[in-house]
Design a protein around this motif. Structure first.
Motif, PDB file in Angstrom:
ATOM      1  N   ILE A  17       0.840  -1.200   0.000  1.00 40.92           N
ATOM      2  CA  ILE A  17       0.000   0.000   0.000  1.00 40.92           C
ATOM      3  C   ILE A  17       0.876   1.251   0.000  1.00 40.92           C
ATOM      4  O   ILE A  17       0.610   2.212  -0.730  1.00 40.92           O
ATOM      5  CB  ILE A  17      -0.975  -0.013   1.200  1.00 40.92           C
ATOM      6  CG1 ILE A  17      -2.042  -1.093   0.981  1.00 40.92           C
ATOM      7  CG2 ILE A  17      -1.616   1.361   1.394  1.00 40.92           C
ATOM      8  CD1 ILE A  17      -2.916  -1.347   2.201  1.00 40.92           C
ATOM      9  N   GLY A  18       1.933   1.247   0.800  1.00 38.93           N
ATOM     10  CA  GLY A  18       2.840   2.400   0.847  1.00 38.93           C
ATOM     11  C   GLY A  18       3.506   2.656  -0.490  1.00 38.93           C
ATOM     12  O   GLY A  18       3.567   3.800  -0.960  1.00 38.93           O
ATOM     13  N   ILE A  19       3.991   1.612  -1.127  1.00 37.83           N
ATOM     14  CA  ILE A  19       4.668   1.766  -2.425  1.00 37.83           C
ATOM     15  C   ILE A  19       3.677   2.211  -3.492  1.00 37.83           C
ATOM     16  O   ILE A  19       3.979   3.112  -4.292  1.00 37.83           O
ATOM     17  CB  ILE A  19       5.396   0.462  -2.808  1.00 37.83           C
ATOM     18  CG1 ILE A  19       6.587   0.258  -1.862  1.00 37.83           C
ATOM     19  CG2 ILE A  19       5.850   0.484  -4.266  1.00 37.83           C
ATOM     20  CD1 ILE A  19       7.220  -1.110  -1.935  1.00 37.83           C
ATOM     21  N   ALA A  20       2.484   1.621  -3.505  1.00 38.16           N
ATOM     22  CA  ALA A  20       1.459   2.037  -4.472  1.00 38.16           C
ATOM     23  C   ALA A  20       1.085   3.502  -4.263  1.00 38.16           C
ATOM     24  O   ALA A  20       0.941   4.265  -5.228  1.00 38.16           O
ATOM     25  CB  ALA A  20       0.230   1.140  -4.363  1.00 38.16           C
ATOM     26  N   GLY A  21       0.953   3.898  -3.003  1.00 40.50           N
ATOM     27  CA  GLY A  21       0.644   5.297  -2.698  1.00 40.50           C
ATOM     28  C   GLY A  21       1.753   6.233  -3.155  1.00 40.50           C
ATOM     29  O   GLY A  21       1.483   7.312  -3.707  1.00 40.50           O
ATOM     30  N   ALA A  22       2.996   5.827  -2.955  1.00 35.25           N
ATOM     31  CA  ALA A  22       4.124   6.660  -3.381  1.00 35.25           C
ATOM     32  C   ALA A  22       4.164   6.794  -4.904  1.00 35.25           C
ATOM     33  O   ALA A  22       4.449   7.874  -5.427  1.00 35.25           O
ATOM     34  CB  ALA A  22       5.436   6.087  -2.844  1.00 35.25           C
ATOM     35  N   ILE A  23       3.857   5.725  -5.611  1.00 36.73           N
ATOM     36  CA  ILE A  23       3.812   5.794  -7.077  1.00 36.73           C
ATOM     37  C   ILE A  23       2.711   6.756  -7.529  1.00 36.73           C
ATOM     38  O   ILE A  23       2.930   7.602  -8.408  1.00 36.73           O
ATOM     39  CB  ILE A  23       3.617   4.386  -7.683  1.00 36.73           C
ATOM     40  CG1 ILE A  23       4.882   3.548  -7.476  1.00 36.73           C
ATOM     41  CG2 ILE A  23       3.265   4.476  -9.176  1.00 36.73           C
ATOM     42  CD1 ILE A  23       4.718   2.069  -7.800  1.00 36.73           C
ATOM     43  N   LEU A  24       1.541   6.643  -6.908  1.00 36.16           N
ATOM     44  CA  LEU A  24       0.434   7.529  -7.257  1.00 36.16           C
ATOM     45  C   LEU A  24       0.785   8.992  -6.982  1.00 36.16           C
ATOM     46  O   LEU A  24       0.554   9.870  -7.822  1.00 36.16           O
ATOM     47  CB  LEU A  24      -0.829   7.119  -6.492  1.00 36.16           C
ATOM     48  CG  LEU A  24      -2.068   7.968  -6.752  1.00 36.16           C
ATOM     49  CD1 LEU A  24      -2.484   7.891  -8.226  1.00 36.16           C
ATOM     50  CD2 LEU A  24      -3.211   7.506  -5.846  1.00 36.16           C
ATOM     51  N   VAL A  25       1.360   9.260  -5.818  1.00 37.91           N
ATOM     52  CA  VAL A  25       1.756  10.631  -5.481  1.00 37.91           C
ATOM     53  C   VAL A  25       2.822  11.128  -6.460  1.00 37.91           C
ATOM     54  O   VAL A  25       2.786  12.283  -6.898  1.00 37.91           O
ATOM     55  CB  VAL A  25       2.241  10.726  -4.015  1.00 37.91           C
ATOM     56  CG1 VAL A  25       2.892  12.074  -3.726  1.00 37.91           C
ATOM     57  CG2 VAL A  25       1.078  10.483  -3.060  1.00 37.91           C
ATOM     58  N   SER A  26       3.750  10.257  -6.853  1.00 32.83           N
ATOM     59  CA  SER A  26       4.776  10.634  -7.841  1.00 32.83           C
ATOM     60  C   SER A  26       4.138  11.107  -9.138  1.00 32.83           C
ATOM     61  O   SER A  26       4.532  12.142  -9.692  1.00 32.83           O
ATOM     62  CB  SER A  26       5.679   9.442  -8.169  1.00 32.83           C
ATOM     63  OG  SER A  26       6.394   9.010  -7.064  1.00 32.83           O
ATOM     64  N   LEU A  27       3.174  10.349  -9.614  1.00 34.33           N
ATOM     65  CA  LEU A  27       2.517  10.683 -10.878  1.00 34.33           C
ATOM     66  C   LEU A  27       1.709  11.979 -10.778  1.00 34.33           C
ATOM     67  O   LEU A  27       1.790  12.841 -11.659  1.00 34.33           O
ATOM     68  CB  LEU A  27       1.630   9.532 -11.333  1.00 34.33           C
ATOM     69  CG  LEU A  27       2.367   8.245 -11.703  1.00 34.33           C
ATOM     70  CD1 LEU A  27       1.375   7.109 -11.941  1.00 34.33           C
ATOM     71  CD2 LEU A  27       3.259   8.463 -12.914  1.00 34.33           C
ATOM     72  N   LEU A  28       0.946  12.112  -9.705  1.00 32.45           N
ATOM     73  CA  LEU A  28       0.129  13.312  -9.536  1.00 32.45           C
ATOM     74  C   LEU A  28       0.980  14.560  -9.327  1.00 32.45           C
ATOM     75  O   LEU A  28       0.749  15.598  -9.959  1.00 32.45           O
ATOM     76  CB  LEU A  28      -0.843  13.124  -8.364  1.00 32.45           C
ATOM     77  CG  LEU A  28      -1.922  12.058  -8.554  1.00 32.45           C
ATOM     78  CD1 LEU A  28      -2.695  11.846  -7.252  1.00 32.45           C
ATOM     79  CD2 LEU A  28      -2.854  12.423  -9.694  1.00 32.45           C
ATOM     80  N   LEU A  29       1.969  14.456  -8.437  1.00 31.72           N
ATOM     81  CA  LEU A  29       2.820  15.603  -8.146  1.00 31.72           C
ATOM     82  C   LEU A  29       3.684  15.962  -9.352  1.00 31.72           C
ATOM     83  O   LEU A  29       3.836  17.141  -9.689  1.00 31.72           O
ATOM     84  CB  LEU A  29       3.697  15.319  -6.921  1.00 31.72           C
ATOM     85  CG  LEU A  29       4.573  16.455  -6.423  1.00 31.72           C
ATOM     86  CD1 LEU A  29       3.742  17.690  -6.084  1.00 31.72           C
ATOM     87  CD2 LEU A  29       5.374  15.992  -5.218  1.00 31.72           C
ATOM     88  N   GLY A  30       4.245  14.950 -10.018  1.00 31.65           N
ATOM     89  CA  GLY A  30       5.060  15.216 -11.204  1.00 31.65           C
ATOM     90  C   GLY A  30       4.261  15.907 -12.282  1.00 31.65           C
ATOM     91  O   GLY A  30       4.730  16.870 -12.904  1.00 31.65           O
ATOM     92  N   SER A  31       3.041  15.457 -12.499  1.00 25.22           N
ATOM     93  CA  SER A  31       2.181  16.082 -13.498  1.00 25.22           C
ATOM     94  C   SER A  31       1.860  17.526 -13.122  1.00 25.22           C
ATOM     95  O   SER A  31       1.934  18.424 -13.968  1.00 25.22           O
ATOM     96  CB  SER A  31       0.882  15.272 -13.626  1.00 25.22           C
ATOM     97  OG  SER A  31       0.019  15.872 -14.551  1.00 25.22           O
TER      98      SER A  31
END
Length: 187
Positions: free
Chosen positions: A89-103
């Motif tokens: 869950i932590g890794i999936a959340g970090a990936i999601l935040v990476s995509l949203l924040l990067g965008s």
């Protein structure tokens, strides 16, 4: 190298060393470090790092509370491992935040290196949360992140900060060993 970077680096070194030793003073000293680094990164137009260090400021307060009054209400939180579910869950959340924040950084700011900065930021948040919760895996994640940060800051010519992250890498290896020993001792 600015005096701001120098002072933040010194505070960072002290804070991580105290974290390895499981000394709760790591948190208020870390608060000083992340506050100064937020200012430094704002000047460098690394806006995801500014956000990261702003969240780190709140996490410093949370970490201080949880290490001194948290888990048992009597002080001291034991070192534990994150469950497989918590890790996924932590890794999936970090990936999601990476995509949203990067965008967001790529489309709405003049951020330097928006995608790399966002990814390092998201996974640093996960590592910081795991550190506050005294999850052993925080150190493995910090080792990987610190090595990546060394390259990231070296590329930009922030040599003192890159050097600090090299020291952080060594301290993270020590932290992994010491926390693993502490975890075994509490079983």
């Amino acid at each position: 190298m600015s005096s701001l970077e120098l002072i933040a680096s010194l505070l960072g070194l002290i804070a991580v060393w105290l974290t390895v030793r499981q000394n709760p003073w790591c948190w208020p000293i870390g608060l000083g470090m992340v506050s100064l680094y937020a200012w430094f990164f704002f000047d460098a137009r690394l806006y995801s790092q500014v956000l990261l260090h702003s969240v780190f400021a709140a996490m410093q307060l949370y970490g201080w509370w949880t290490w001194t009054r948290g888990a048992t209400g009597e002080g001291g939180r034991p070192v534990t491992r994150a469950s497989s579910r918590e890790a996924y869950i932590g890794i999936a959340g970090a990936i999601l935040v990476s995509l949203l924040l990067g965008s967001a950084m790529a489309n709405f700011t003049a951020a330097a290196f928006p995608w790399i900065d966002a990814t390092l930021t998201a996974f640093s948040l996960l590592a910081q949360l795991w550190m506050a919760l005294k999850r052993l895996q925080c150190w493995v994640l910090w080792i990987v992140l610190d090595v990546l940060f060394i390259g990231f800051f070296s590329y930009q010519g922030y040599w003192l900060t890159a050097g600090l992250y090299a020291l952080f890498t060594g301290l993270a290896v020590m932290g992994l060993r010491e926390w693993r020993t502490a975890q075994v001792a509490t079983r």
